[in-house]
Design a protein around this motif. Sequence first.
Motif, PDB file in Angstrom:
ATOM      1  N   GLY A   1       0.751  -1.382   0.077  1.00 13.33           N
ATOM      2  CA  GLY A   1      -0.316  -0.004   0.134  1.00 13.33           C
ATOM      3  C   GLY A   1       0.783   1.291   0.019  1.00 13.33           C
ATOM      4  O   GLY A   1       0.259   2.284  -0.127  1.00 13.33           O
ATOM      5  N   ALA A   2       2.110   1.145   0.136  1.00 16.91           N
ATOM      6  CA  ALA A   2       2.937   2.311   0.361  1.00 16.91           C
ATOM      7  C   ALA A   2       2.953   3.288  -0.866  1.00 16.91           C
ATOM      8  O   ALA A   2       2.763   4.574  -0.758  1.00 16.91           O
ATOM      9  N   ALA A   3       3.126   2.681  -2.058  1.00 18.29           N
ATOM     10  CA  ALA A   3       3.144   3.450  -3.200  1.00 18.29           C
ATOM     11  C   ALA A   3       1.932   4.135  -3.444  1.00 18.29           C
ATOM     12  O   ALA A   3       1.779   5.393  -4.032  1.00 18.29           O
ATOM     13  N   ASP A   4       0.567   3.556  -3.374  1.00 16.19           N
ATOM     14  CA  ASP A   4      -0.566   4.011  -3.626  1.00 16.19           C
ATOM     15  C   ASP A   4      -1.037   5.087  -2.622  1.00 16.19           C
ATOM     16  O   ASP A   4      -1.523   6.052  -2.893  1.00 16.19           O
ATOM     17  N   PHE A   5      -0.393   4.916  -1.386  1.00 13.24           N
ATOM     18  CA  PHE A   5      -0.820   5.929  -0.388  1.00 13.24           C
ATOM     19  C   PHE A   5      -0.205   7.219  -0.500  1.00 13.24           C
ATOM     20  O   PHE A   5      -0.667   8.249  -0.732  1.00 13.24           O
ATOM     21  N   ILE A   6       1.257   7.173  -1.390  1.00 13.60           N
ATOM     22  CA  ILE A   6       1.867   8.367  -1.438  1.00 13.60           C
ATOM     23  C   ILE A   6       1.198   8.967  -2.618  1.00 13.60           C
ATOM     24  O   ILE A   6       1.139  10.186  -2.741  1.00 13.60           O
ATOM     25  N   GLY A   7       0.996   8.050  -3.758  1.00  8.58           N
ATOM     26  CA  GLY A   7       0.190   8.695  -4.849  1.00  8.58           C
ATOM     27  C   GLY A   7      -1.040   9.487  -4.419  1.00  8.58           C
ATOM     28  O   GLY A   7      -1.521  10.489  -5.177  1.00  8.58           O
ATOM     29  N   GLU A   8      -1.901   8.815  -3.583  1.00 11.60           N
ATOM     30  CA  GLU A   8      -3.131   9.525  -3.154  1.00 11.60           C
ATOM     31  C   GLU A   8      -2.929  10.767  -2.403  1.00 11.60           C
ATOM     32  O   GLU A   8      -3.533  11.803  -2.511  1.00 11.60           O
ATOM     33  N   LEU A   9      -1.737  10.928  -1.692  1.00 14.11           N
ATOM     34  CA  LEU A   9      -1.394  12.195  -0.849  1.00 14.11           C
ATOM     35  C   LEU A   9      -0.989  13.269  -1.964  1.00 14.11           C
ATOM     36  O   LEU A   9      -1.528  14.232  -1.991  1.00 14.11           O
ATOM     37  N   ARG A  10      -0.287  12.911  -3.000  1.00 16.36           N
ATOM     38  CA  ARG A  10      -0.045  13.873  -4.148  1.00 16.36           C
ATOM     39  C   ARG A  10      -1.220  14.111  -4.966  1.00 16.36           C
ATOM     40  O   ARG A  10      -1.356  15.338  -5.216  1.00 16.36           O
ATOM     41  N   LYS A  11      -1.892  13.133  -5.294  1.00 18.43           N
ATOM     42  CA  LYS A  11      -3.250  13.390  -5.996  1.00 18.43           C
ATOM     43  C   LYS A  11      -4.084  14.526  -5.103  1.00 18.43           C
ATOM     44  O   LYS A  11      -4.684  15.326  -5.642  1.00 18.43           O
ATOM     45  N   ARG A  12      -4.060  14.554  -3.926  1.00 16.55           N
ATOM     46  CA  ARG A  12      -4.885  15.290  -3.014  1.00 16.55           C
ATOM     47  C   ARG A  12      -4.119  16.665  -2.455  1.00 16.55           C
ATOM     48  O   ARG A  12      -4.466  17.570  -1.908  1.00 16.55           O
ATOM     49  N   GLY A  13      -3.103  16.999  -3.076  1.00 17.12           N
ATOM     50  CA  GLY A  13      -2.148  18.146  -2.854  1.00 17.12           C
ATOM     51  C   GLY A  13      -1.358  18.268  -1.425  1.00 17.12           C
ATOM     52  O   GLY A  13      -1.165  19.231  -1.088  1.00 17.12           O
ATOM     53  N   LYS A  14      -1.287  17.271  -0.975  1.00 16.79           N
ATOM     54  CA  LYS A  14      -0.815  16.959   0.716  1.00 16.79           C
ATOM     55  C   LYS A  14       0.752  17.140   0.401  1.00 16.79           C
ATOM     56  O   LYS A  14       1.507  16.768  -0.538  1.00 16.79           O
ATOM     57  N   LYS A  15       1.237  17.760   1.424  1.00 17.20           N
ATOM     58  CA  LYS A  15       2.766  17.951   1.665  1.00 17.20           C
ATOM     59  C   LYS A  15       3.323  16.318   2.473  1.00 17.20           C
ATOM     60  O   LYS A  15       2.582  15.924   3.084  1.00 17.20           O
ATOM     61  N   ILE A  16       4.507  16.086   1.830  1.00 19.77           N
ATOM     62  CA  ILE A  16       4.990  14.795   2.157  1.00 19.77           C
ATOM     63  C   ILE A  16       6.510  15.064   2.642  1.00 19.77           C
ATOM     64  O   ILE A  16       7.264  15.646   2.015  1.00 19.77           O
ATOM     65  N   ARG A  17       6.855  14.479   3.892  1.00 18.24           N
ATOM     66  CA  ARG A  17       8.082  14.396   4.280  1.00 18.24           C
ATOM     67  C   ARG A  17       8.506  13.198   4.732  1.00 18.24           C
ATOM     68  O   ARG A  17       7.811  12.480   5.767  1.00 18.24           O
ATOM     69  N   ILE A  18       9.662  12.708   4.263  1.00 17.38           N
ATOM     70  CA  ILE A  18      10.042  11.356   4.957  1.00 17.38           C
ATOM     71  C   ILE A  18      11.070  11.739   6.355  1.00 17.38           C
ATOM     72  O   ILE A  18      11.940  12.266   5.891  1.00 17.38           O
ATOM     73  N   VAL A  19      10.584  11.374   7.218  1.00 16.53           N
ATOM     74  CA  VAL A  19      11.060  11.814   8.638  1.00 16.53           C
ATOM     75  C   VAL A  19      11.910  10.521   9.062  1.00 16.53           C
ATOM     76  O   VAL A  19      10.935   9.652   9.801  1.00 16.53           O
ATOM     77  N   THR A  20      13.021  10.324   8.961  1.00 21.91           N
ATOM     78  CA  THR A  20      13.677   8.954   9.258  1.00 21.91           C
ATOM     79  C   THR A  20      15.124   9.124  10.057  1.00 21.91           C
ATOM     80  O   THR A  20      15.736  10.178   9.925  1.00 21.91           O
ATOM     81  N   ASN A  21      15.239   8.284  10.885  1.00 24.02           N
ATOM     82  CA  ASN A  21      16.539   8.131  11.707  1.00 24.02           C
ATOM     83  C   ASN A  21      17.537   7.570  11.189  1.00 24.02           C
ATOM     84  O   ASN A  21      18.758   7.788  11.354  1.00 24.02           O
TER      85      ASN A  21
END
Length: 280
Positions: free
Chosen positions: A33-53
């Motif tokens: 589901g990761a790729a589809d979820f990121i795609g849906e966030l982009r489609k909806r105009g959401k900001k994305i940040r990968i916050v990783t240690n």
Amino acid sequence: MKVCSAYDLIGQYDAFLLDAYGVLVQSSGLLPGAADFIGELRKRGKKIRIVTNDASKTPETWVESYRAKGLSIEIAELMSAGVTIAPAFARRGLKDPVCAVLGTPDTLALVMRAGGKPQIISANTRFDAVVIGDDSGFDFLPTMNALLSSIHRSIAAGQVPALFLANSDILYPVSDGSFGFTSGSLARLLEMGLEKLHPKVSPRFETLGKPEPLIFEMALKSAGVEASRAVMFGDQLHTDIAGAKAAGVASALLTTGITQWPVPKDVEPRPDFVIRSLLP
């Protein structure tokens, strides 16, 4: 603590801060589901940040790694613990510090970008700073022995080097039901050894990534979003959830990594949401 779908939260927040391992990926590849979820966030105009240690990769290497797995992420969307090294040096007044670095070649590159000067680790070398960025990229036991001896000799001479831990995670999810030790465990090992050698000093590593607020503040600033309009997706309570709560960011605990389903009702720190996966 509300159990819900990841998709239920899309309409509630403007920015989505997502951990990497255990949320988007594991060693074997993308999580369902990761790729589809990121795609849906982009489609909806959401900001994305990968916050990783994870400080084992530069942003450029991260982007290449994600794209090879089928996930399109931009360099500006990567916020790893590596970006907090430079502010940490500045906070301690370290200019061009001679550094002992545990990690990959990319970890060394991150330290050099922050102004550090990595040197070969030996028992006789005095370091201004020690940076633990990853658990790979070096011969474990000889390197740890040499580093322990180096720090010991510096302390005995009255010069305690600055100790920085980019990734405070003790464990990481390798695949379903399999886990591995990561760089936080190296810091704990060195701390225990140094406590035996110097009980009156007992030096401790300063955490740079989650749960410290700086990495969250940098992510929010780069996204141009207030904390109240963001949500953090993570699989670890003591880093992802605790850090989000300290930064005033809503938290969603995924049970696809370190934390497993079912989540106890009295779990602490208490997330705002519990999500079983990134699938709809």
